[in-house]
Design an enzyme around this catalytic site. Structure first.
Site, PDB file in Angstrom:
ATOM      1  N   HIS A   1      43.624  45.827  47.367  1.00 36.88           N
ATOM      2  CA  HIS A   1      44.142  46.932  48.186  1.00 36.88           C
ATOM      3  C   HIS A   1      43.048  47.482  49.105  1.00 36.88           C
ATOM      4  CE1 HIS A   1      46.839  47.377  44.512  1.00 36.88           C
ATOM      5  NE2 HIS A   1      47.721  47.255  45.490  1.00 36.88           N
TER       6      HIS A   1
ATOM      7  N   MET B   1      43.618  38.945  42.400  1.00 31.83           N
ATOM      8  CA  MET B   1      43.661  40.334  41.925  1.00 31.83           C
ATOM      9  C   MET B   1      45.086  40.861  41.972  1.00 31.83           C
ATOM     10  SD  MET B   1      40.274  42.268  42.829  1.00 31.83           S
ATOM     11  CE  MET B   1      38.683  41.503  42.500  1.00 31.83           C
TER      12      MET B   1
END
Ligand code: PAF
Length: 278
Positions: free
Chosen positions: A36, A183
């Protein structure tokens, strides 16, 4: 960094974005990780104003999925974003996003029913609906999305094109752990043994790519060899496919437009991964 909790306040801000400012948007469901933050970094690089949303969207979870247990840590998220030059965090409530009598849904025919959409009916209807709502509220020029959710990017690019929405998606590369695991907020569910098993996703991709480099292009053969890696690590294959990067249609013969894409259950956790063949 301003935290905006109401739709009306976010609309006020977006109605008055400075005329020359480029607005970048990173939609998330929180529990942020380096993937992110790489999207935020990219937004900061290309835009004047960066908005991040944090909203765990109930409409994209099936009845038997992990909505209630989906990992959340808003304090940590805000701390991470506070250190990342984010201008606004939009953190709406479900009461405001889906008020009583909410009736309108967005569906992208065809692309929503395959791959993850085949195993998670209704998932992309929920994703397309929330993302269109968020885009209408935030009014960004650019929206930054990770390629880990490759199908999501294709579905949303199609939605924005078909509905004449001027926001452009900037697809950003998958961020991986040192050992290759993509991830994901869901990696937190994995116990140490499952964490080791989870490497089978990136390993399956790597074996397929190396066989392709050696000249094997038959998809059935490539898929068979990739599946062997998953089975060896006791992963439960949801799907492993070689698809056209634009149409997401199965390819019988792999070429330079092929995307290797898969979903695997490791214990009770469903993980996804993908990579371009070349
Ligand atoms: O990728 C996600 O985290 C979600 O699907 C998104 C785009 C934030 C919509 O809820």
């Amino acid at each position: 960094m301003q935290i905006v909790e109401s739709v009306s306040r976010m609309l006020e801000l977006s109605r008055d974005w400075p005329p020359k400012a480029k607005v970048g948007f990173v939609p998330t469901m929180g529990y942020l990780h380096a993937g992110h933050l790489s999207l935020v970094q990219q937004a900061n690089l290309l835009c004047d104003i960066t908005v991040v949303s944090i909203y765990v969207n109930p409409a994209q979870f099936g009845p038997k999925e992990d909505l209630a247990n989906y990992p959340r840590d808003i304090d940590r998220d805000l701390q991470l974003l506070g250190n990342s030059q984010v201008d606004y965090v939009f953190f709406p409530t479900t009461k405001e996003i889906y008020p009583e009598n909410y009736r309108t849904w967005v569906e992208v025919d065809g692309l929503s029913g395959v791959l993850c959409g085949g195993s998670r009916p209704g998932h992309f209807k929920g994703v397309a609906t929330i993302v269109l709502k968020l885009v209408n509220i935030v009014k960004p020029h650019l929206m930054f999305m990770g390629e880990k959710d490759f199908q999501q990017v294709v579905v949303l690019q199609t939605m924005l094109r078909d509905l004449n929405v001027s926001t452009q998606i900037v697809p950003c590369p998958i961020v991986r752990e040192k050992d290759g695991l993509a991830m994901s907020s869901r990696n937190v569910y994995l116990n140490p043994q499952e964490r080791e098993q989870a490497l089978c996703l990136s390993e399956a991709i790597q074996i397929i790519k190396s066989l392709y480099k050696k000249g094997i292009t038959n998809s059935d053969e490539l898929i068979r060899r990739g599946s062997e890696i998953i089975e060896r690590k006791d992963g439960r294959l949801d799907y492993l496919k070689l698809v056209d990067s634009n149409s997401l249609e199965d390819m019988t013969v792999a070429d330079s437009h092929t995307r290797i894409i898969l979903a695997v259950f490791i214990g009770r956790t469903r993980l996804i991964d993908n990579q371009a063949m070349v």
